[in-house]
Design an enzyme around this catalytic site. Structure first.
Site, mmCIF file in Angstrom:
data_model
loop_
_atom_site.group_PDB
_atom_site.id
_atom_site.type_symbol
_atom_site.label_atom_id
_atom_site.label_comp_id
_atom_site.label_asym_id
_atom_site.label_seq_id
_atom_site.Cartn_x
_atom_site.Cartn_y
_atom_site.Cartn_z
ATOM 1 N N TYR A 196 -26.259 -15.463 46.426
ATOM 2 C CA TYR A 196 -27.055 -15.451 45.186
ATOM 3 C C TYR A 196 -28.546 -15.456 45.530
ATOM 4 O O TYR A 196 -29.317 -14.646 45.015
ATOM 5 C CB TYR A 196 -26.687 -16.660 44.329
ATOM 6 N N ALA A 205 -30.027 -14.548 48.241
ATOM 7 C CA ALA A 205 -30.437 -13.285 48.875
ATOM 8 C C ALA A 205 -30.616 -12.187 47.828
ATOM 9 O O ALA A 205 -31.569 -11.402 47.892
ATOM 10 C CB ALA A 205 -29.390 -12.862 49.916
ATOM 11 N N ILE A 232 -31.382 -23.551 33.851
ATOM 12 C CA ILE A 232 -31.416 -23.263 32.411
ATOM 13 C C ILE A 232 -30.037 -23.553 31.813
ATOM 14 O O ILE A 232 -29.003 -23.270 32.443
ATOM 15 C CB ILE A 232 -31.800 -21.776 32.168
HETATM 16 P P1 NAP Z 1 -24.799 -16.020 31.642
HETATM 17 O O1 NAP Z 1 -24.923 -16.935 30.470
HETATM 18 O O2 NAP Z 1 -23.638 -16.159 32.539
HETATM 19 O O3 NAP Z 1 -24.865 -14.503 31.084
HETATM 20 C C1 NAP Z 1 -24.790 -13.431 32.004
HETATM 21 C C2 NAP Z 1 -24.975 -12.122 31.268
HETATM 22 O O4 NAP Z 1 -24.894 -11.066 32.245
HETATM 23 C C3 NAP Z 1 -23.872 -11.846 30.247
HETATM 24 O O5 NAP Z 1 -24.424 -11.154 29.165
HETATM 25 C C4 NAP Z 1 -22.901 -10.972 31.027
HETATM 26 O O6 NAP Z 1 -22.117 -10.094 30.236
HETATM 27 C C5 NAP Z 1 -23.879 -10.159 31.870
HETATM 28 N N1 NAP Z 1 -23.236 -9.588 33.045
HETATM 29 C C6 NAP Z 1 -22.694 -10.234 34.110
HETATM 30 N N2 NAP Z 1 -22.177 -9.354 34.989
HETATM 31 C C7 NAP Z 1 -22.383 -8.123 34.461
HETATM 32 C C8 NAP Z 1 -22.080 -6.809 34.866
HETATM 33 N N3 NAP Z 1 -21.432 -6.553 36.025
HETATM 34 N N4 NAP Z 1 -22.443 -5.789 34.073
HETATM 35 C C9 NAP Z 1 -23.085 -6.017 32.911
HETATM 36 N N5 NAP Z 1 -23.410 -7.238 32.455
HETATM 37 C C10 NAP Z 1 -23.063 -8.277 33.227
HETATM 38 O O7 NAP Z 1 -26.071 -16.125 32.581
HETATM 39 P P2 NAP Z 1 -27.572 -16.593 32.265
HETATM 40 O O8 NAP Z 1 -27.715 -17.993 32.678
HETATM 41 O O9 NAP Z 1 -27.998 -16.160 30.914
HETATM 42 O O10 NAP Z 1 -28.324 -15.722 33.372
HETATM 43 C C11 NAP Z 1 -29.042 -14.537 33.074
HETATM 44 C C12 NAP Z 1 -29.898 -14.175 34.266
HETATM 45 O O11 NAP Z 1 -30.776 -15.261 34.565
HETATM 46 C C13 NAP Z 1 -29.081 -13.914 35.544
HETATM 47 O O12 NAP Z 1 -29.654 -12.843 36.258
HETATM 48 C C14 NAP Z 1 -29.230 -15.223 36.307
HETATM 49 O O13 NAP Z 1 -29.075 -15.038 37.700
HETATM 50 C C15 NAP Z 1 -30.644 -15.615 35.924
HETATM 51 N N6 NAP Z 1 -30.900 -17.043 36.109
HETATM 52 C C16 NAP Z 1 -30.194 -17.984 35.419
HETATM 53 C C17 NAP Z 1 -30.448 -19.335 35.652
HETATM 54 C C18 NAP Z 1 -29.712 -20.427 34.933
HETATM 55 O O14 NAP Z 1 -29.886 -21.605 35.318
HETATM 56 N N7 NAP Z 1 -28.901 -20.149 33.918
HETATM 57 C C19 NAP Z 1 -31.423 -19.704 36.581
HETATM 58 C C20 NAP Z 1 -32.113 -18.717 37.268
HETATM 59 C C21 NAP Z 1 -31.841 -17.392 37.018
HETATM 60 P P3 NAP Z 1 -20.701 -10.594 29.592
HETATM 61 O O15 NAP Z 1 -21.050 -11.629 28.577
HETATM 62 O O16 NAP Z 1 -20.103 -9.395 28.994
HETATM 63 O O17 NAP Z 1 -19.941 -11.181 30.737
#
Ligand code: NAP
Length: 239
Positions: free
Chosen positions: A147, A149, A180
Site C-alpha cells: 500500500y 509503495a 479517515i
Molecule cells: P473506501 O471507503 O474503501 O472506498 C473505496 C472506493 O474505491 C469505493 O468507491 C470503491 O468502489 C472504489 N474502488 C476500489 N477498488 C476499485 C476498482 N478496482 N475499480 C474501481 N473502483 C474501485 O475507501 P476510502 O477510505 O474512501 O479511500 C479512498 C481513497 O483514499 C483511497 O485511494 C485510499 O487509499 C485513500 N486513503 C484513505 C484513507 C483512510 O483512512 N480511509 C487514508 C489515506 C488515504 P466500490 O464501492 O464499488 O467497491
C-alpha cells in the site's frame, strides 16, 4: 460555465464525499465504482451525477468510462483519482497477486485515468488532476508495504506529471489523508482507533468531508498557482 469533474471510486467513503461536495457547489459530476451498484445509484440520484461501473485497474474499462463522460458532458475539466484499496500483511506474506492488485488499483488506475483525460485537457490548455495519496506513501507503514509503495508511486507521479503538463495549463496535486473514518478502516478495533487518536495531534480521525474540502480547494481557481504539491490532511500526524 459549469465545470465537469470525474471522480474515481465515488460510491463510498472519501469519493462519495467528493461527489456530494462538488455537486453541492454546482459542478457536473461523473464517478466510477467497482461493485457497490446500489450505493452508486443512490448517490447518483441524490447528486444528479453520472455513475459508471468500471474497474480502475483495467485500462480498457477506464478508457471506455472516460469516453462515456466526454460523450455525456462534453469534456472533463477535473479528474480526482480516488479509487483505491488497502490491505494489511507482513511483507514476506505478500504474494505476487496481492502486490500486483495493489499496484494495479492504486497506481496504474490513476495512470490510466490521467492518460485518458489528458489529451483533451492539453488541447484545451486547461485542466486539473487531484490524486488521493496517503500519509503512508510519505512515511511508510509497517505491514502495509505494498500500500505504502503504491501511494509513494502516486506522489512521484503527481510531481513528475505536474512538471510535464504545467505549460499546457494543467495543474496536478495530491491530497494525502491521514486516518479517515471510512469503510477502509472498518476492520480496526476500538483499541487500534484509540491508538491512532493518541498519535494524532488533533486527537481524532478525520472525516471524508474534510478530505473532500481539500480536494475542492486544490481543484478550484483559488489554488491557481499550486501544482505538484502534496497537501497533508492528517490532523498533524505528519508534520
Ligand atoms: P473506501 O471507503 O474503501 O472506498 C473505496 C472506493 O474505491 C469505493 O468507491 C470503491 O468502489 C472504489 N474502488 C476500489 N477498488 C476499485 C476498482 N478496482 N475499480 C474501481 N473502483 C474501485 O475507501 P476510502 O477510505 O474512501 O479511500 C479512498 C481513497 O483514499 C483511497 O485511494 C485510499 O487509499 C485513500 N486513503 C484513505 C484513507 C483512510 O483512512 N480511509 C487514508 C489515506 C488515504 P466500490 O464501492 O464499488 O467497491
Amino acid at each position: 460555465m459549469e465545470k465537469i469533474v470525474l471522480i474515481t471510486g465515488g460510491s463510498r467513503g472519501i469519493g462519495a464525499s467528493c461527489v456530494r461536495a462538488f455537486a453541492n457547489r454546482g459542478y457536473k459530476v461523473a464517478f466510477t465504482y467497482l461493485s457497490s451498484k446500489q450505493k452508486a445509484d443512490k448517490i447518483a440520484k441524490e447528486c444528479g451525477a453520472l455513475a459508471i461501473q468500471a474497474d480502475i485497474s483495467s485500462s480498457n474499462q477506464v478508457n471506455d468510462a472516460v469516453d462515456l463522460v466526454i460523450k455525456h458532458f462534453g469534456r472533463v475539466d477535473i479528474l480526482v483519482n480516488n479509487a483505491g484499496i488497502s490491505e494489511f500483511s507482513l511483507f514476506t506474506d505478500i504474494t505476487d497477486e496481492m502486490w500486483q492488485k495493489m499496484l494495479d488499483t492504486n497506481l496504474s488506475g490513476a495512470f490510466y485515468a490521467s492518460r485518458a483525460v489528458l489529451p483533451s485537457m492539453i488541447s484545451r490548455k486547461a485542466g486539473c488532476i487531484v490524486n488521493i495519496a496517503s500519509m503512508w506513501g510519505e512515511v511508510g507503514a509497517s505491514c502495509e508495504v505494498h500500500y505504502s509503495a503504491s501511494k509513494a508511486g502516486l506522489i512521484g507521479m503527481t510531481k513528475a506529471l505536474a512538471k510535464e503538463v504545467a505549460l499546457s495549463g494543467i495543474r496536478v496535486n495530491c491530497v494525502s489523508p491521514g486516518a479517515i473514518d471510512t469503510d477502509m478502516n472498518a476492520h480496526l478495533t476500538i483499541e487500534d482507533i484509540d491508538a491512532i487518536k493518541l498519535e494524532t495531534p488533533l486527537g481524532r480521525l478525520g472525516t471524508p468531508e474534510e478530505i473532500a474540502n481539500a480536494v475542492l480547494f486544490l481543484a478550484s481557481d483559488e489554488a491557481s498557482f499550486i501544482t505538484g504539491q502534496i497537501l497533508g490532511v492528517n490532523g498533524g500526524m505528519i508534520i
